[in-house]
Design a protein around this motif. Sequence first.
Motif, PDB file in Angstrom:
ATOM      1  N   HIS A   1       0.843  -1.195   0.000  1.00 41.05           N
ATOM      2  CA  HIS A   1       0.000   0.000   0.000  1.00 41.05           C
ATOM      3  C   HIS A   1       0.877   1.244   0.000  1.00 41.05           C
ATOM      4  O   HIS A   1       1.585   1.516   0.967  1.00 41.05           O
ATOM      5  N   GLN A   2       0.809   2.001  -1.066  1.00 37.46           N
ATOM      6  CA  GLN A   2       1.550   3.263  -1.111  1.00 37.46           C
ATOM      7  C   GLN A   2       0.740   4.389  -0.497  1.00 37.46           C
ATOM      8  O   GLN A   2       1.289   5.265   0.172  1.00 37.46           O
TER       9      GLN A   2
ATOM     10  N   ARG B   1      -3.607  22.599  -5.038  1.00 34.48           N
ATOM     11  CA  ARG B   1      -4.166  21.276  -5.285  1.00 34.48           C
ATOM     12  C   ARG B   1      -3.244  20.444  -6.187  1.00 34.48           C
ATOM     13  O   ARG B   1      -2.752  20.938  -7.195  1.00 34.48           O
ATOM     14  N   ALA B   2      -3.034  19.206  -5.767  1.00 34.38           N
ATOM     15  CA  ALA B   2      -2.238  18.260  -6.541  1.00 34.38           C
ATOM     16  C   ALA B   2      -3.145  17.273  -7.242  1.00 34.38           C
ATOM     17  O   ALA B   2      -4.376  17.348  -7.140  1.00 34.38           O
ATOM     18  N   GLU B   3      -2.542  16.301  -7.919  1.00 36.19           N
ATOM     19  CA  GLU B   3      -3.326  15.333  -8.691  1.00 36.19           C
ATOM     20  C   GLU B   3      -4.076  14.387  -7.764  1.00 36.19           C
ATOM     21  O   GLU B   3      -3.561  13.959  -6.734  1.00 36.19           O
ATOM     22  N   TYR B   4      -5.304  14.036  -8.160  1.00 41.82           N
ATOM     23  CA  TYR B   4      -6.123  13.103  -7.400  1.00 41.82           C
ATOM     24  C   TYR B   4      -5.793  11.670  -7.810  1.00 41.82           C
ATOM     25  O   TYR B   4      -5.338  11.418  -8.927  1.00 41.82           O
ATOM     26  N   PRO B   5      -6.002  10.707  -6.911  1.00 46.49           N
ATOM     27  CA  PRO B   5      -5.945   9.307  -7.331  1.00 46.49           C
ATOM     28  C   PRO B   5      -6.929   9.039  -8.460  1.00 46.49           C
ATOM     29  O   PRO B   5      -7.947   9.724  -8.600  1.00 46.49           O
TER      30      PRO B   5
ATOM     31  N   PRO C   1      -0.190   5.832 -14.139  1.00 47.95           N
ATOM     32  CA  PRO C   1       0.761   6.532 -13.259  1.00 47.95           C
ATOM     33  C   PRO C   1       0.104   6.875 -11.926  1.00 47.95           C
ATOM     34  O   PRO C   1      -0.969   7.493 -11.894  1.00 47.95           O
ATOM     35  N   LEU C   2       0.728   6.500 -10.820  1.00 49.62           N
ATOM     36  CA  LEU C   2       0.165   6.798  -9.508  1.00 49.62           C
ATOM     37  C   LEU C   2       0.294   8.283  -9.207  1.00 49.62           C
ATOM     38  O   LEU C   2       1.240   8.957  -9.635  1.00 49.62           O
TER      39      LEU C   2
ATOM     40  N   GLY D   1       1.321   1.721 -11.508  1.00 53.77           N
ATOM     41  CA  GLY D   1       0.649   1.033 -10.414  1.00 53.77           C
ATOM     42  C   GLY D   1      -0.814   0.839 -10.746  1.00 53.77           C
ATOM     43  O   GLY D   1      -1.290   1.176 -11.846  1.00 53.77           O
ATOM     44  N   ILE D   2      -1.543   0.278  -9.790  1.00 58.74           N
ATOM     45  CA  ILE D   2      -2.984   0.089  -9.954  1.00 58.74           C
ATOM     46  C   ILE D   2      -3.685   0.661  -8.731  1.00 58.74           C
ATOM     47  O   ILE D   2      -3.071   0.851  -7.670  1.00 58.74           O
TER      48      ILE D   2
END
Length: 680
Positions: free
Chosen positions: A99-100, A153-157, A179-180, A187-188
Motif C-alpha cells: 500500500h503506497q 491542489r495536486a493530482e487526485y488518485p 501513473p500513480l 501502479g494500480i
Amino acid sequence: MRLGFSTVVQVLFITMMIITVTLVAATGYNQARSGVVEVGTQVIDGALEKTRERFSERYTETGDRLALLASALTGLDPVEQRDDVLRSLWELTRQSPLHQSSFMAGADGLLLEARSLPNPATRFVPPGDPEAREEWAYRDANFGVMTRLKKPRAEYPLAAQRLADGAAPEDMRFSNVHPLSLTGEPGITVSRPVHDTDGSLTGIVGIEVPLAQLDSLVRAGMLGDESVLLIISDADEVIAHPLGPAPGQAGRDPGELMKVTELRQEWIGEAWTRLREGTQAQGNSEVTLLDLDAGNYFVQTKRLTEHLDDDWHLFLMVSDHAVLAGVNRGLHTSVTLALIMMIVAGYVIFVTAGQLTRPLRQMVDNARLLEQLRFGELKPVHAEFNEFRALDRSLRQMASSLMAFNRYVPTSLLGRLLSEKHEAELGAESRPLVLLNTGINQFNKLGAQMGAEEQAEYLTRYQREVFEAVHRNGGSIDKFIDDRVIAFWGAPDAAENDTYHACTAALECQAAIQQLSQALRWENHPAMAVRIGLHRDVCMVGNFGSEDRMFYSVVGSAVSVNQWLGNLNRRYGTTILASEAIREETAGDFVWRWIDRAEQVEQEGGFDVYELCGHGADPGLAQRRDYIARYEAALALRVHEGKLDEALDQFYALHEQYPGDTAVAWQVKRIRATVEDEKA
C-alpha cells in the motif's frame, strides 16, 4: 609418426575405457533423466500454483481490508470527523508494504488521503470549493502531527478522478495500470464505494499499489538463481520482474510499461511468444521444455487474476540445468566409479609397461640433455634389466668425456659439433668478431717475487674471474697465454648485441679484479691491476692445426690491434680501452671518453682510442660527464684544429683539478714536446 611401446598401450587402454564409460553413463543418464524431468515438471507446476495462490491471497486481503474500512466509515461525516477518517486510512496504509497510499473521495471534490512515501503524511481537500487549498499534515510513526502546511491542489488518485467526473463506482474495482498520483510510477488502484446508513452513496475508498512492490513477491516465487518469474499482461506488457531496467526505460511516459520483447534478455520474449502460441483458452499452459538461444528452459504460464480488464499471467522459466542437477551429479558419480574400476583393472598393464618404458624414457631424456650440454641435469636411471644398466653406464662415461672436452673448446663450438652431427674439419671463415684482450700490469715483475706454486695460484685466480665474466656474457675463451686472456664474440654463432655483451664483460672483469686485489692484499699477496682492450673487426676464425690435432681459434691483424689497445692502458693510466668501432655501436649504452688519437704501426694515420668509463645508466658518472666533455674539447683543439696553446691551457686546468689523471699528464707532456720541436 613413431610411437613408443608405452604410448601404444596407453592409447589402447584409454580407448577401451572411454567406450565402456560412455555406454554405461549414457544408458544410466537417459533413464534417470526421464524420471527427473517428470518429477521436475510436477515441482514447477506446484511452485507456480503456490505463487498464484499467494498473489490471489494478497489481493483478496486488500479487498477485505477495503470492505472493512468502507463498513467502518458508514455513517461518519468525513468533514467533521476527518481526523477519525484519516487515522483509519493511515492504519490501512501501514498494514502492508504493497500500500503506497489509501484515500476516501466524494463526488463533490472531497479527498482524504494517507501516504507512506516519501514522508508519512495525510492530505485533506475540502469539498465544494475548487479554489480551496489542500491541508497537509506530516506525521510521526504514532500519527502525531509534526507540522501542517497548505498547498495548491495536486493530482487526485485515479478512482477519485473518475468519481469527480461522474463515473458510477463499482462494488470492487481493480484499475488498469496507470501513473500513480504520488510518484508517477506505474501502479494500480483498488477501490470500492462507501454508503451512508440509508444506502445513499457517500464516496469511495481506495488503495494505490505500485507495481514495483510486486517485484519482491516475484523474487520470492523464483526457484533459485537459474529461474525467472514475471507477471505479464494480455497485452504482452511486463507488470513485474526481477531483471532490472530494460533498454529505453528512461525515456518512457509515466505509467507506461515495457513489452516483454523489450527486455534485455531477448530469449525471455522468444519463450513467451512461443508458449503463447500453444496456450489454452483459459490462459494456462502445461510445463514445456523449449530450446532457446540461452539454453534449454522449462516454461509455464498461469492466469493470475480476472479482476482486471486485461488479465495478468504468471510466467515461470527454469533452466534445465537446475532441474537436472541431481541427474548430472549422479552421472558424474557413475563416471567416477567406472573410471576407478577401469584404473584398477589396468593397473597391472601400466606397471608392466612402466618396467620396460620408464628406463628407456629416462635414457632418451639424458641423451637429449647431453646433446644440449646440460651435464648437471642428468638423472640416474633405475632399471631392473642388466642391458638398461649397461647402456646407462655408457651414457655417463660419454657425459664425462664431453665435460672434459668442453674445458678445452668453447661451449658454443661443442654445441654446434653435436647438433650438426659431423666430424670437425680444418678450415676457417672470415667474419666480423668482437675481441677482448686482458693482461696483468707488471706481471713479470710480480712473478719474479713469487714461488712457482704461489705464482700459479695467483694466475689461476685471475684467469677464473676473467673466464666467469666472459662466460656470463656469452663470450668464448680463445686461449690463455701467460697473463694474457683472449676472448671473442660472434663465432661460431653471432648475435646482434655481441658488442654490448663484450663491453659488459669488460666492466664486470674490472670490478671482479678490484675485489680480488683487495682479497690478495689481505692475504699478503701482491695487489693486482689489469689492462683490457676491446676491438671489432673482420677476423679469420675456424679450425687450425693438423688433421690429427686441431684447435678452434681467431687469427688476423685485428688480434694484434686488440693487444696493442690493451697495452695502451699503461700509457694513459686507464683500465679499458676500445677502438672507435666498439664505441660507435654502444655509444648510447655506455659512457665513453675519447682518450687520444694514437699512431698504430699497421694503420696509416691516427687511430682514435676510447676509454670505457661505465654503463650509461650509472648515476655515479653524472659528475664525470662534465670532466669528459672538457677533456674531449681540449683534445679536439690539439687533434682537429691544431691550436696547441689553447689545448695546453685547457689540459693545464684539468691537470690542476685532477692531478691523478695520467691521460691529462700525457697530453700535457706530448703538447709541450711538440711545441719545443716546432721552436727548434
